[in-house]
Write an enzyme that holds these catalytic residues in place. Structure first.
Site, PDB file in Angstrom:
ATOM      1  N   HIS A  17     -49.268 154.518 -11.918  1.00 32.01           N
ATOM      2  CA  HIS A  17     -50.596 154.404 -12.554  1.00 32.01           C
ATOM      3  C   HIS A  17     -51.769 154.204 -11.493  1.00 32.01           C
ATOM      4  O   HIS A  17     -52.630 154.766 -11.614  1.00 32.01           O
ATOM      5  CB  HIS A  17     -50.585 153.168 -13.429  1.00 32.01           C
ATOM      6  CG  HIS A  17     -49.672 153.071 -14.671  1.00 32.01           C
ATOM      7  ND1 HIS A  17     -48.854 152.143 -14.833  1.00 32.01           N
ATOM      8  CD2 HIS A  17     -49.764 153.984 -15.672  1.00 32.01           C
ATOM      9  CE1 HIS A  17     -48.154 152.401 -16.096  1.00 32.01           C
ATOM     10  NE2 HIS A  17     -48.779 153.473 -16.470  1.00 32.01           N
ATOM     11  N   LYS A  41     -45.928 147.567 -31.404  1.00 29.82           N
ATOM     12  CA  LYS A  41     -45.087 147.581 -30.188  1.00 29.82           C
ATOM     13  C   LYS A  41     -44.530 146.313 -29.855  1.00 29.82           C
ATOM     14  O   LYS A  41     -45.563 145.419 -29.623  1.00 29.82           O
ATOM     15  CB  LYS A  41     -45.746 148.438 -29.085  1.00 29.82           C
ATOM     16  CG  LYS A  41     -45.384 149.677 -28.913  1.00 29.82           C
ATOM     17  CD  LYS A  41     -46.058 150.384 -27.574  1.00 29.82           C
ATOM     18  CE  LYS A  41     -45.443 151.892 -27.341  1.00 29.82           C
ATOM     19  NZ  LYS A  41     -46.303 152.317 -26.195  1.00 29.82           N
ATOM     20  N   ARG A  90     -45.856 163.177 -15.504  1.00 33.40           N
ATOM     21  CA  ARG A  90     -45.047 163.152 -14.390  1.00 33.40           C
ATOM     22  C   ARG A  90     -43.656 164.246 -14.562  1.00 33.40           C
ATOM     23  O   ARG A  90     -43.401 164.549 -13.802  1.00 33.40           O
ATOM     24  CB  ARG A  90     -44.040 161.774 -14.739  1.00 33.40           C
ATOM     25  CG  ARG A  90     -44.859 160.544 -14.420  1.00 33.40           C
ATOM     26  CD  ARG A  90     -44.139 159.351 -14.858  1.00 33.40           C
ATOM     27  NE  ARG A  90     -43.860 159.585 -16.224  1.00 33.40           N
ATOM     28  CZ  ARG A  90     -42.887 158.698 -17.028  1.00 33.40           C
ATOM     29  NH1 ARG A  90     -42.312 157.904 -16.599  1.00 33.40           N
ATOM     30  NH2 ARG A  90     -42.938 158.982 -18.434  1.00 33.40           N
ATOM     31  N   SER A 128     -43.327 152.525 -16.754  1.00 36.77           N
ATOM     32  CA  SER A 128     -43.572 151.134 -17.216  1.00 36.77           C
ATOM     33  C   SER A 128     -42.198 150.821 -18.011  1.00 36.77           C
ATOM     34  O   SER A 128     -41.668 149.654 -17.897  1.00 36.77           O
ATOM     35  CB  SER A 128     -44.801 150.880 -18.190  1.00 36.77           C
ATOM     36  OG  SER A 128     -45.741 150.837 -17.320  1.00 36.77           O
TER      37      SER A 128
END
Length: 158
Positions: A17, A41, A90, A128
């Site tokens: 990040h 979440k 990514r 993460s």
């Protein structure tokens, strides 16, 4: 003024990040790091801790502001006058996922552009989600998070 939003959960922020943000900040006059809050979440870190960590990482950069938000990201972009949304890529699967979201966002608010920045090859495996799992099971995350995050993460109970 060119304003961008770099949205994410940042639970926790990773060196990937940081790399994306550091590489994108020169493109804009102001970049908001938007910590998206999603009640559906289960976060590892509370919103205030995530905010404090990111401020500790970027506190000296006047072009970066850290803020939390709820709801649609494109709606939040309009609230802060951001015309650009930064997204890190990514992998090919990231691209496919982000492309679909960008196309839906464009359908909702056509004047907000998504900017994709490819991660450096060495960061493509860092997420993460993986860092959270390492933290939950007592592993060492120093290689994967910015140094300023370590004191915060060591003080948390997982």
């Amino acid at each position: 003024m060119k304003i961008a939003l770099f949205p994410g959960s940042f639970d926790p922020i990773t060196i990937a990040h940081v790399d994306i943000l550091e590489r994108s900040v020169s493109l804009f006059d102001k970049v908001f790091v938007g910590i998206g809050l999603n009640s559906n979440k289960k976060s590892l870190l509370d919103a205030q801790t995530r905010l404090e960590i990111i401020k500790a990482v970027f506190g000296n950069n006047e072009k970066i502001e850290v803020i939390t938000y709820e709801g649609l990201t494109v709606k939040f972009c309009k609230e802060i006058n951001a015309k650009y949304m930064i997204r890190g890529i990514r992998t090919v699967s990231d691209f496919e996922y982000e492309k679909a979201i960008a196309q839906m966002n464009h359908a909702l608010v056509p004047d907000i552009e998504s900017i994709f920045i490819l991660s450096k090859p060495g960061y493509s495996s860092i997420s993460s989600t993986i860092v959270r799992d390492i933290l939950r099971y007592g592993g060492e995350v120093e290689k994967f998070v910015p140094p300023a995050a370590i004191p915060f993460l060591k003080s948390c109970q997982f």
